[in-house]
Design a protein around this motif. Structure first.
Motif, PDB file in Angstrom:
ATOM      1  N   TYR A 194      -8.991   5.407  -2.433  1.00  0.00           N
ATOM      2  CA  TYR A 194      -9.767   5.628  -1.227  1.00  0.00           C
ATOM      3  C   TYR A 194      -9.912   7.079  -1.271  1.00  0.00           C
ATOM      4  O   TYR A 194     -10.613   7.629  -0.422  1.00  0.00           O
ATOM      5  CB  TYR A 194      -9.055   5.067  -0.011  1.00  0.00           C
ATOM      6  N   SER A 195      -9.464   7.760  -2.354  1.00  0.00           N
ATOM      7  CA  SER A 195      -9.849   9.343  -2.406  1.00  0.00           C
ATOM      8  C   SER A 195      -9.238  10.095  -1.282  1.00  0.00           C
ATOM      9  O   SER A 195      -9.863  10.998  -0.825  1.00  0.00           O
ATOM     10  CB  SER A 195     -11.194   9.632  -2.701  1.00  0.00           C
ATOM     11  N   GLU A 196      -8.137   9.645  -0.604  1.00  0.00           N
ATOM     12  CA  GLU A 196      -7.584  10.332   0.630  1.00  0.00           C
ATOM     13  C   GLU A 196      -6.865  11.433   0.182  1.00  0.00           C
ATOM     14  O   GLU A 196      -5.926  11.618  -0.584  1.00  0.00           O
ATOM     15  CB  GLU A 196      -6.854   9.287   1.504  1.00  0.00           C
ATOM     16  N   ASP A 197      -7.032  12.663   0.766  1.00  0.00           N
ATOM     17  CA  ASP A 197      -6.228  13.830   0.224  1.00  0.00           C
ATOM     18  C   ASP A 197      -4.865  14.057   0.920  1.00  0.00           C
ATOM     19  O   ASP A 197      -3.954  14.418   0.182  1.00  0.00           O
ATOM     20  CB  ASP A 197      -7.028  15.072   0.934  1.00  0.00           C
ATOM     21  N   GLU A 198      -4.788  13.359   2.283  1.00  0.00           N
ATOM     22  CA  GLU A 198      -3.431  13.381   2.831  1.00  0.00           C
ATOM     23  C   GLU A 198      -3.168  12.102   3.151  1.00  0.00           C
ATOM     24  O   GLU A 198      -3.168  12.040   4.497  1.00  0.00           O
ATOM     25  CB  GLU A 198      -3.478  14.587   4.044  1.00  0.00           C
ATOM     26  N   PRO A 199      -2.740  11.244   2.455  1.00  0.00           N
ATOM     27  CA  PRO A 199      -2.576   9.797   2.705  1.00  0.00           C
ATOM     28  C   PRO A 199      -1.265   9.609   3.425  1.00  0.00           C
ATOM     29  O   PRO A 199      -0.289  10.278   3.536  1.00  0.00           O
ATOM     30  CB  PRO A 199      -2.557   9.195   1.345  1.00  0.00           C
ATOM     31  N   HIS A 200      -1.397   8.426   4.310  1.00  0.00           N
ATOM     32  CA  HIS A 200      -0.263   7.964   4.785  1.00  0.00           C
ATOM     33  C   HIS A 200       0.774   7.389   3.745  1.00  0.00           C
ATOM     34  O   HIS A 200       0.339   7.008   2.548  1.00  0.00           O
ATOM     35  CB  HIS A 200      -0.775   6.717   5.766  1.00  0.00           C
ATOM     36  N   CYS A 256       1.088  -1.130  -0.029  1.00  0.00           N
ATOM     37  CA  CYS A 256      -0.073  -0.040  -0.127  1.00  0.00           C
ATOM     38  C   CYS A 256       0.955   1.142  -0.054  1.00  0.00           C
ATOM     39  O   CYS A 256       1.879   1.192   0.509  1.00  0.00           O
ATOM     40  CB  CYS A 256      -0.945   0.127   1.395  1.00  0.00           C
ATOM     41  N   SER A 257       0.251   2.394  -0.729  1.00  0.00           N
ATOM     42  CA  SER A 257       1.133   3.502  -0.707  1.00  0.00           C
ATOM     43  C   SER A 257       0.355   4.785  -0.834  1.00  0.00           C
ATOM     44  O   SER A 257      -0.975   4.732  -0.883  1.00  0.00           O
ATOM     45  CB  SER A 257       1.950   3.503  -2.021  1.00  0.00           C
ATOM     46  N   ALA A 258       0.836   5.893  -0.633  1.00  0.00           N
ATOM     47  CA  ALA A 258       0.413   7.205  -0.623  1.00  0.00           C
ATOM     48  C   ALA A 258      -0.430   7.239  -2.075  1.00  0.00           C
ATOM     49  O   ALA A 258      -1.727   7.718  -1.865  1.00  0.00           O
ATOM     50  CB  ALA A 258       1.101   8.374  -0.721  1.00  0.00           C
TER      51      ALA A 258
END
Lengths: 200, 200
Positions: free
Chosen positions: B107-113, B98-100
């Motif tokens: 998952y449409s995350e704006d500030e991903p891990h 899994c990656s940014a």
């Protein structure tokens, strides 16, 4: 808009070629006799350490077997190739190219052919790339059956009929290599050529 | 023959570690709370351009899901790790860590891990390796369901129960990196630690 044919050719049985594609170019891979596999690898022409990634592509497609509208992504998650036409619908993106070691291990061959791995390595050698740089290939027309429960895989004859093709659009400038597969199991033990056309 | 514990530790949720293994060392990876995934990558300690290969390993095992007695092979077809004990029996070897970018795309995350990819990259950075050198990982305890017909994949909660483990024997001197996975989908949205023990 009329497309111009830039290059077309035939890959002789058990061999490979190197091609350069510009962004937007269309690559058509044709199985002229049917039931033959063609291993495809691709690198970003501007930075050869960016290459096709089976793991990214399967993850983003949420599908093990890619087909029309699916994208072959790079290890950096950038689109490299989009499948825009597909007359077969079944390809593999899990196995590495056939190789001398594979022929030794799985088929106990004493003097094995260098396989698609050797042909791909030779094709990209002029770019300064080596065997270690050959990733899991997109194995066009390769039919790998997977048992959902046990995970057992079985390489079956391709579903491609004579003249069937798949068409890709290059999403960046690419250096690619392409083979006519050397493994009997993947082409029903009839080693055949593969044809290609690049249009712009 | 009594084994000596060389090192043991806990990987905190959403992080990773680097470990060196000598040939013959035994690595045990434990899921202390259950339903957690650990991404494993490995390199030949004497030549870091030799690394684990999903494509070779699946081909030689003739199985998508590796378990006891199966071998994790390198891109050069050499055995790197043998699975000698497995209390879970279901792991994935098709998806990249899994990656940014994955958190953004899927998952449409704006500030991903930075994900396992970022954690693995950080873990191997002291060896002079970079993000481009992170291969498809052996995703311990990861349960990816595959539909045989359509190829659709579905990431499900791992089958691991609290305390379940898998054990590998190093078949050459290795540099490895190991994570406690950062992706909610692969651990049923409870980010948990992973424990490890190396014995000789």
């Amino acid at each position: 808009m009329t497309k111009t044919t830039l290059i077309e050719g035939r890959i002789q049985p058990r061999s490979g070629v190197h091609l350069s594609l510009a962004k937007g170019d269309i690559l058509t891979v044709i199985d002229p006799e049917g039931e033959q596999v063609s291993d495809l690898i691709a690198y970003n022409a501007d930075d050869l350490s960016e290459y096709i990634s089976s793991g990214r592509s399967i993850d983003y497609a949420s599908r093990m077997f890619l087909t029309v509208r699916d994208v072959v992504y790079s290890n950096r998650s950038n689109p490299m190739l989009t499948i825009i036409h597909d007359e077969v619908g079944r390809h593999d993106f899990t196995l590495t190219p056939c190789s001398a070691e594979m022929f030794r291990k799985l088929y106990s061959e004493d003097e094995p052919h260098r396989g698609c791995e050797g042909n791909l390595t030779a094709a990209v050698a002029p770019l300064g790339l080596s065997r270690d740089d050959v990733p899991v290939a997109f194995n066009i027309f390769m039919y790998v059956h997977v048992d959902s429960e046990t995970g057992k895989i079985e390489v079956r004859p391709p579903l491609s009929k004579p003249g069937d093709c798949i068409r890709f659009r290059a999403e960046m400038d690419l250096e690619i290599a392409l083979t006519a597969c050397s493994a009997g199991q993947s082409n029903n033990f009839r080693y055949k050529p593969i044809d290609y056309v690049v249009t712009r």
